[in-house]
Design an enzyme around this catalytic site. Structure first.
Site, PDB file in Angstrom:
ATOM      1  N   ASP A  52      36.271  53.165  42.520  1.00 33.14           N
ATOM      2  CA  ASP A  52      35.739  52.689  43.803  1.00 33.14           C
ATOM      3  C   ASP A  52      34.729  53.698  44.330  1.00 33.14           C
ATOM      4  O   ASP A  52      34.770  54.872  43.954  1.00 33.14           O
ATOM      5  CB  ASP A  52      36.881  52.566  44.834  1.00 33.14           C
ATOM      6  N   ARG A  99      29.936  47.389  39.710  1.00 36.52           N
ATOM      7  CA  ARG A  99      30.282  46.417  40.760  1.00 36.52           C
ATOM      8  C   ARG A  99      29.369  46.645  41.964  1.00 36.52           C
ATOM      9  O   ARG A  99      29.332  47.750  42.504  1.00 36.52           O
ATOM     10  CB  ARG A  99      31.735  46.635  41.189  1.00 36.52           C
TER      11      ARG A  99
HETATM   12  P1  FAD Z   1      30.468  39.695  54.399  1.00 35.24           P
HETATM   13  O1  FAD Z   1      29.080  40.054  54.828  1.00 35.24           O
HETATM   14  O2  FAD Z   1      31.628  40.422  55.014  1.00 35.24           O
HETATM   15  O3  FAD Z   1      30.693  38.163  54.608  1.00 35.24           O
HETATM   16  C1  FAD Z   1      29.713  37.247  54.165  1.00 35.24           C
HETATM   17  C2  FAD Z   1      30.285  35.857  54.078  1.00 35.24           C
HETATM   18  O4  FAD Z   1      31.376  35.821  53.141  1.00 35.24           O
HETATM   19  C3  FAD Z   1      30.866  35.329  55.369  1.00 35.24           C
HETATM   20  O5  FAD Z   1      29.863  34.821  56.211  1.00 35.24           O
HETATM   21  C4  FAD Z   1      31.816  34.266  54.854  1.00 35.24           C
HETATM   22  O6  FAD Z   1      31.097  33.107  54.471  1.00 35.24           O
HETATM   23  C5  FAD Z   1      32.380  34.907  53.588  1.00 35.24           C
HETATM   24  N1  FAD Z   1      33.619  35.649  53.903  1.00 35.24           N
HETATM   25  C6  FAD Z   1      33.767  36.977  53.959  1.00 35.24           C
HETATM   26  N2  FAD Z   1      35.047  37.298  54.251  1.00 35.24           N
HETATM   27  C7  FAD Z   1      35.703  36.154  54.422  1.00 35.24           C
HETATM   28  C8  FAD Z   1      37.054  35.798  54.783  1.00 35.24           C
HETATM   29  N3  FAD Z   1      37.972  36.722  55.015  1.00 35.24           N
HETATM   30  N4  FAD Z   1      37.392  34.511  54.845  1.00 35.24           N
HETATM   31  C9  FAD Z   1      36.464  33.545  54.606  1.00 35.24           C
HETATM   32  N5  FAD Z   1      35.181  33.804  54.290  1.00 35.24           N
HETATM   33  C10 FAD Z   1      34.800  35.081  54.206  1.00 35.24           C
HETATM   34  N6  FAD Z   1      33.308  48.675  49.526  1.00 35.24           N
HETATM   35  C11 FAD Z   1      32.999  49.958  49.270  1.00 35.24           C
HETATM   36  O7  FAD Z   1      32.303  50.615  50.063  1.00 35.24           O
HETATM   37  N7  FAD Z   1      33.451  50.577  48.119  1.00 35.24           N
HETATM   38  C12 FAD Z   1      34.179  49.902  47.186  1.00 35.24           C
HETATM   39  O8  FAD Z   1      34.559  50.489  46.159  1.00 35.24           O
HETATM   40  C13 FAD Z   1      34.464  48.532  47.414  1.00 35.24           C
HETATM   41  N8  FAD Z   1      35.131  47.803  46.494  1.00 35.24           N
HETATM   42  C14 FAD Z   1      35.275  46.455  46.691  1.00 35.24           C
HETATM   43  C15 FAD Z   1      35.844  45.675  45.680  1.00 35.24           C
HETATM   44  C16 FAD Z   1      35.892  44.292  45.824  1.00 35.24           C
HETATM   45  C17 FAD Z   1      36.471  43.462  44.704  1.00 35.24           C
HETATM   46  C18 FAD Z   1      35.393  43.665  47.014  1.00 35.24           C
HETATM   47  C19 FAD Z   1      35.419  42.178  47.187  1.00 35.24           C
HETATM   48  C20 FAD Z   1      34.881  44.436  48.032  1.00 35.24           C
HETATM   49  C21 FAD Z   1      34.815  45.820  47.901  1.00 35.24           C
HETATM   50  N9  FAD Z   1      34.273  46.623  48.897  1.00 35.24           N
HETATM   51  C22 FAD Z   1      34.018  47.949  48.640  1.00 35.24           C
HETATM   52  C23 FAD Z   1      34.053  46.079  50.267  1.00 35.24           C
HETATM   53  C24 FAD Z   1      32.623  45.607  50.498  1.00 35.24           C
HETATM   54  O9  FAD Z   1      31.763  46.714  50.593  1.00 35.24           O
HETATM   55  C25 FAD Z   1      32.491  44.771  51.784  1.00 35.24           C
HETATM   56  O10 FAD Z   1      32.828  45.562  52.866  1.00 35.24           O
HETATM   57  C26 FAD Z   1      33.350  43.526  51.809  1.00 35.24           C
HETATM   58  O11 FAD Z   1      33.431  42.908  50.561  1.00 35.24           O
HETATM   59  C27 FAD Z   1      32.768  42.506  52.788  1.00 35.24           C
HETATM   60  O12 FAD Z   1      31.497  42.054  52.378  1.00 35.24           O
HETATM   61  P2  FAD Z   1      31.217  40.612  51.710  1.00 35.24           P
HETATM   62  O13 FAD Z   1      30.231  40.813  50.610  1.00 35.24           O
HETATM   63  O14 FAD Z   1      32.488  40.018  51.264  1.00 35.24           O
HETATM   64  O15 FAD Z   1      30.488  39.771  52.801  1.00 35.24           O
END
Ligand code: FAD
Length: 278
Positions: A107, A158
């Protein structure tokens, strides 16, 4: 014991329960990325203990035959104690995992850790011929350069939007800017990577963009989402693409659950619905 309200987002307190969750997911065509909850240890013993737990976990994955890998936070295995503690513990986990053909993700934490994390990744993914992956963040302006560096390496990358509040001179702060950067970095990856692209996002727009780029370039990719978030979509996407669910487990579940609830009202409603059985 994890209360039902939290158990949508956290698989359990022990690895056995987490592996049972993976087994169920595998039956739906989704693979598991196991993450033992824990971060920011300032003393060596807890960092070593969590590294030991990961070594035992990769053994258990190898023995159980489930389709799973692990994802490790640098500060959980000693980065706040010293770079060399982190590097030693990560090498130990990767060694054990490579013996059992289990993939290890690293991560990404805040920007002060990016260089040391990428350096450790580069060394270990070369040594294991690509059995390691690393996360990069679209909110950081440096990520274009980092992707150029990572493109020729074996392993996987990722792309996420970024979960840390970074200073504005090095990071995009507005959601629209982060989304634009995410798309551009995806385009760079599909143009320059031969594979190993992981889309770590729940955002339908980013996933659609990756699907279009896959059509255009033919490069394979996988989709990664968190346990408890858009799960029916995860199962639907798994009919067509490789989908991995990131599955946290362990005794330190409360702060992780609290973060999920604070970040989106959908998560709170989802957790509540599970409790009232509606
Ligand atoms: P967002 O901008 O949060 O959401 C965009 C759209 O996605 C929303 O408008 C909606 O349509 C949909 N959505 C999002 N959440 C939901 C929900 N709960 N229910 C329904 N619809 C939803 N961050 C790091 O800094 N370091 C890491 O190592 C790291 N690892 C990760 C590993 C994985 C597998 C994932 C999925 C995320 C990880 N993250 C990590 C977190 C990441 O940086 C984001 O903070 C997090 O994924 C939210 O961004 P998003 O791309 O999902 O979109």
């Amino acid at each position: 014991m994890i209360p039902p309200i939290a158990s949508n987002f956290v698989a359990g307190e022990d690895p056995e329960t987490a592996l049972e969750h993976v087994q169920e997911l595998n039956e739906e065509g989704v693979k598991g990325i196991l993450n033992l909850l824990g971060e920011h240890y300032h003393e060596r013993p807890p960092a070593d203990a969590d590294a030991d737990a990961y070594v035992a976990l990769v053994e258990a994955i190898g023995e159980s035959g489930v389709d799973a890998c692990v994802s490790v936070k640098p500060s959980q295995i000693g980065l706040d104690v010293g770079d060399e503690v982190f590097e030693e513990n990560l090498a130990r986990i990767v060694d054990g995992a490579a013996d059992r053909d289990v993939f290890v993700w690293v991560d990404m934490e805040d920007h002060t850790t990016t260089d040391v994390t990428l350096d450790a990744y580069e060394r270990l993914t070369r040594e294991t011929d690509g059995m390691v992956g690393v996360c990069v963040q679209a909110n950081l302006k440096r990520t274009a350069d980092d992707l150029e560096r990572l493109a020729p390496l074996p392993g996987k990358v990722r792309l996420v939007k970024g979960a840390y509040d970074e200073p504005k001179d090095i990071a995009y702060k507005k959601k629209s800017e982060v989304d634009r950067a995410y798309r551009e970095y995806l385009e760079l990856m599909f143009r320059e990577f031969e594979g190993g692209i992981a889309v770590g996002s729940h955002d339908p727009k980013m996933i659609d963009h990756a699907r279009d780029l896959h059509e255009e370039h033919g490069t394979d990719f996988e989709i990664q989402m968190l346990m408890g978030v858009r799960e029916s979509t995860q199962f639907d996407l798994a009919d067509e693409y490789e989908v991995w669910q990131y599955i946290p487990y362990g005794s330190k579940w409360f702060s992780y659950f609290y973060r999920r609830i604070r970040e989106r009202k959908e998560n709170a409603l989802f957790a509540l619905r599970a409790v009232v059985g509606n």
